[in-house]
Design a protein around this motif. Sequence first.
Motif, PDB file in Angstrom:
ATOM      1  N   PRO A   1       0.608  -1.192  -0.278  1.00  0.00           N
ATOM      2  CA  PRO A   1      -0.109  -0.017  -0.001  1.00  0.00           C
ATOM      3  C   PRO A   1       1.102   1.391   0.102  1.00  0.00           C
ATOM      4  N   ASN A   2       0.354   2.609  -0.763  1.00  0.00           N
ATOM      5  CA  ASN A   2       0.407   3.950  -0.818  1.00  0.00           C
ATOM      6  C   ASN A   2       0.929   4.468   0.555  1.00  0.00           C
ATOM      7  N   SER A   3       0.212   3.940   1.342  1.00  0.00           N
ATOM      8  CA  SER A   3      -0.218   4.303   2.147  1.00  0.00           C
ATOM      9  C   SER A   3       1.485   4.554   3.473  1.00  0.00           C
ATOM     10  N   LEU A   4       1.909   3.102   3.142  1.00  0.00           N
ATOM     11  CA  LEU A   4       3.367   2.762   3.525  1.00  0.00           C
ATOM     12  C   LEU A   4       4.546   3.619   3.276  1.00  0.00           C
ATOM     13  N   ARG A   5       4.544   3.620   2.001  1.00  0.00           N
ATOM     14  CA  ARG A   5       5.221   4.598   1.159  1.00  0.00           C
ATOM     15  C   ARG A   5       5.440   6.399   2.303  1.00  0.00           C
ATOM     16  N   GLN A   6       4.175   6.707   2.026  1.00  0.00           N
ATOM     17  CA  GLN A   6       4.245   8.047   2.457  1.00  0.00           C
ATOM     18  C   GLN A   6       4.413   8.447   4.171  1.00  0.00           C
ATOM     19  N   GLY A   7       3.990   6.902   4.806  1.00  0.00           N
ATOM     20  CA  GLY A   7       4.327   7.254   6.310  1.00  0.00           C
ATOM     21  C   GLY A   7       5.799   7.456   6.445  1.00  0.00           C
ATOM     22  N   SER A   8       7.174   6.545   5.683  1.00  0.00           N
ATOM     23  CA  SER A   8       7.820   6.099   5.536  1.00  0.00           C
ATOM     24  C   SER A   8       8.293   7.881   4.732  1.00  0.00           C
ATOM     25  N   ALA A   9       8.696   8.494   4.280  1.00  0.00           N
ATOM     26  CA  ALA A   9       8.380   9.677   3.661  1.00  0.00           C
ATOM     27  C   ALA A   9       8.457  10.920   4.382  1.00  0.00           C
TER      28      ALA A   9
ATOM     29  N   ARG B   1      -1.143  18.623   2.921  1.00  0.00           N
ATOM     30  CA  ARG B   1      -0.009  18.282   2.479  1.00  0.00           C
ATOM     31  C   ARG B   1       1.370  18.986   1.551  1.00  0.00           C
ATOM     32  N   SER B   2       1.297  20.153   1.278  1.00  0.00           N
ATOM     33  CA  SER B   2       2.097  20.486   0.928  1.00  0.00           C
ATOM     34  C   SER B   2       2.850  21.659   1.749  1.00  0.00           C
ATOM     35  N   PHE B   3       2.416  21.040   3.405  1.00  0.00           N
ATOM     36  CA  PHE B   3       3.343  21.614   3.979  1.00  0.00           C
ATOM     37  C   PHE B   3       4.426  20.662   4.601  1.00  0.00           C
ATOM     38  N   ASN B   4       4.567  19.593   4.069  1.00  0.00           N
ATOM     39  CA  ASN B   4       5.391  18.770   4.367  1.00  0.00           C
ATOM     40  C   ASN B   4       6.340  18.422   3.143  1.00  0.00           C
ATOM     41  N   ARG B   5       6.154  18.973   1.843  1.00  0.00           N
ATOM     42  CA  ARG B   5       6.006  18.400   0.718  1.00  0.00           C
ATOM     43  C   ARG B   5       5.333  16.844   0.205  1.00  0.00           C
ATOM     44  N   MET B   6       4.089  16.563   0.400  1.00  0.00           N
ATOM     45  CA  MET B   6       4.218  15.103   0.138  1.00  0.00           C
ATOM     46  C   MET B   6       3.805  15.504  -0.773  1.00  0.00           C
ATOM     47  N   ASN B   7       2.518  16.252  -2.093  1.00  0.00           N
ATOM     48  CA  ASN B   7       2.837  16.761  -2.566  1.00  0.00           C
ATOM     49  C   ASN B   7       3.964  16.125  -3.549  1.00  0.00           C
ATOM     50  N   ASP B   8       4.769  15.997  -3.334  1.00  0.00           N
ATOM     51  CA  ASP B   8       6.375  15.879  -4.641  1.00  0.00           C
ATOM     52  C   ASP B   8       5.695  14.592  -4.558  1.00  0.00           C
ATOM     53  N   LEU B   9       5.442  13.109  -4.054  1.00  0.00           N
ATOM     54  CA  LEU B   9       5.324  12.693  -4.202  1.00  0.00           C
ATOM     55  C   LEU B   9       3.835  11.988  -5.027  1.00  0.00           C
TER      56      LEU B   9
ATOM     57  N   GLY C   1      12.102  26.161  -1.839  1.00  0.00           N
ATOM     58  CA  GLY C   1      13.162  27.523  -2.321  1.00  0.00           C
ATOM     59  C   GLY C   1      14.006  25.920  -3.389  1.00  0.00           C
ATOM     60  N   PRO C   2      14.721  26.761  -4.112  1.00  0.00           N
ATOM     61  CA  PRO C   2      16.010  25.270  -5.175  1.00  0.00           C
ATOM     62  C   PRO C   2      16.449  24.523  -4.148  1.00  0.00           C
ATOM     63  N   GLU C   3      16.747  25.034  -3.397  1.00  0.00           N
ATOM     64  CA  GLU C   3      18.241  25.124  -2.640  1.00  0.00           C
ATOM     65  C   GLU C   3      17.736  23.284  -1.466  1.00  0.00           C
ATOM     66  N   VAL C   4      16.345  23.609  -1.373  1.00  0.00           N
ATOM     67  CA  VAL C   4      15.769  22.976   0.143  1.00  0.00           C
ATOM     68  C   VAL C   4      15.673  21.157  -0.153  1.00  0.00           C
ATOM     69  N   ASP C   5      15.717  20.748   0.290  1.00  0.00           N
ATOM     70  CA  ASP C   5      15.650  19.628   0.472  1.00  0.00           C
ATOM     71  C   ASP C   5      13.879  18.650   1.010  1.00  0.00           C
ATOM     72  N   ALA C   6      13.567  18.057  -0.244  1.00  0.00           N
ATOM     73  CA  ALA C   6      12.327  17.686   0.880  1.00  0.00           C
ATOM     74  C   ALA C   6      12.440  16.793   2.584  1.00  0.00           C
ATOM     75  N   ILE C   7      13.884  15.951   2.322  1.00  0.00           N
ATOM     76  CA  ILE C   7      13.961  15.086   2.731  1.00  0.00           C
ATOM     77  C   ILE C   7      13.823  16.174   3.959  1.00  0.00           C
ATOM     78  N   GLU C   8      14.633  17.139   4.061  1.00  0.00           N
ATOM     79  CA  GLU C   8      15.325  17.538   5.530  1.00  0.00           C
ATOM     80  C   GLU C   8      13.562  18.157   5.811  1.00  0.00           C
ATOM     81  N   VAL C   9      13.015  18.426   5.029  1.00  0.00           N
ATOM     82  CA  VAL C   9      11.743  19.325   5.202  1.00  0.00           C
ATOM     83  C   VAL C   9      10.549  18.301   6.223  1.00  0.00           C
ATOM     84  N   ARG C  10      10.611  17.559   5.631  1.00  0.00           N
ATOM     85  CA  ARG C  10       9.857  16.764   6.256  1.00  0.00           C
ATOM     86  C   ARG C  10      10.736  15.696   7.471  1.00  0.00           C
TER      87      ARG C  10
END
Lengths: 310, 289
Positions: free
Chosen positions: A190-198, B77-85, B104-113
């Motif tokens: 499920p995608n929910s697991l990928r999202q949870g991880s991300a 979801r835009s607040f932690n860039r989950m929409n990137d997925l 921002g161009p230098e920002v890493d979504a991983i760091e945001v999350r």
Amino acid sequence: MTSVTARTTPPTPDLRRRPRPGDIAARMGFRFAAGLTIAITLGILIALIVPSVEFFSEVPVNEFLFGTRWAPRFADASFGVVPLITATAWTTAIALFFAIPLGLGAAIFMSEFAHQRTRRILKPVLEVLAGIPTVVYGYFAVQFIQAVVFRDWLKLETGSFSVLSAGFVMGIMIIPTIASISEDAMSAVPNSLRQGSAALGATRRQTALKVVFPAALSGIIAAIVLGVSRAVGETMIVALAAGQQARIVGGPLEAGQTMTGFIANAALGDSRVGSLEYNTLFAVGLLLFVITLLINLVSIWIVRRFREAY
Amino acid sequence: MNDIRNTSVAPERTGSTNTIVHASARPSLEVPVLDCDSVSIFYDDFRAVHDVNFACLRNEITALIGPSGCGKSTVLRSFNRMNDLIEGARVEGAITYRGEDIYGPEVDAIEVRRRIGMVFQKPNPFPKSIYDNIAYGPRVNGMKVDSMDDLVEEALTRAALWDEVKDKLKQSALGLSGGQQQRLCIARTIAVQPEVILMDEPCSALDPIATLRIEDLMQELRNDYTIVIVTHNMQQAARVADKTAFFTAEANDTTGDRTGVLVEFGDTATIFESPHDKRTEDYISGRFG
């Protein structure tokens, strides 16, 4: 009018059981299909066992399983199956050595990294590989990989045949099996697991390897087991490319005859029914069956032990 | 600044009137934790959300409410860039996290999350043990922890789950009830020590008792975190939130596409008791649509 009918008592509802011939026919049909599958499997098993029993009445099981000289057609016949097993083990191991990393790598890429469009193109292309007849693979192995690549280009010290070329090409053949089934298993997570991880700050790689892969493990093991079974049972490639001499294989560049290779070479229809030579084929076939069965049992155990069901 | 808030604001929260007082008493003394400036969000050519402006302050709970399809989850979801997925998703305008543009161009979504965690609508624990669910985040982030055991215990304790699971940490998280799973997901989020926790309808899959437990938990957590919650449950927003943003969907006259807009944003008490906009009032009083 509605007020009139509302006041009269409604008729007793008819809840009687009624015949549904379609349902009965469907159930019978499915039962027949299920029963036939089992019957056919049992039939094959019996056909394997009966000649094998005759074989083992003449050749002791010990001598068969642990004997190191396979010469069933010689005047001083010897029925030690170890040389065939070593060749099968080498070709299978070499095939898996190439197929598991490449197949799983392709599956992880398709499932977790590729864009939808890439996946839609890549997966069917990969599956085309599975549609190539194995005899083509066999000639590719012996004429190109062994003769041109290994001997002419790489100058390897090897003869006309080797378990390496047979195993390598067999590995290519089973990549699509492993990749496709593993990809299905990972896509089903499920995608929910990928999202949870991300959402915890995991990278795609971490999500793929630490969440999706373990969650899909049972499907991935199933894919690998199917690959192993195909490699152990594959006949044409090894019959053409591994060699026809039954001897204990000590290295990847040596030639050797596998169990399936022996059956393919010996089962040309000229052995008399009931003769020892004829029964030998079935004894080797039964051994193949038992090996595949053991692999399946081990894999079921592995899945039960390690899987992370979602 | 920390001192001011800790002494005067947090302990003072006893009723809705207090909320108004403290919120207006500290106008723009500090940089908001999250700030939306003219934010529009697109999925390919489809404009899902149009021109949203509001800010979330530190140690406050901000609720996003509104009818289905109004874009409140999209904003969250835009607040932690989950929409990137999601392929084709795009944000216009600026969303800043403590002054930093997170797109921002230098920002890493991983760091945001890492800093802006998220709890989802349906509890989504990993099919791993309870312990490994908590330890996963710190591990993938390479956090230096003295004792993972202590960290797991602390996260579970803060999520009010420790007593229920302390004897079965090695068991699968999927054996827990729905409410426990959701608290586990909150604990998992806390374990990476974020500053903000986004919650996307965290109680919609839970029964009323489990819902109340999560709401209590949110009240506890607001002392240390900034929380943004999307909810369909207006009573929940009224109960837990300091600020409320009401969204609605407006149909485009020519295409018929429905685009989310922010109708009104303010103190929860104001939104629920004396909204300025007729649409807010209609929605709050159940006369919507």
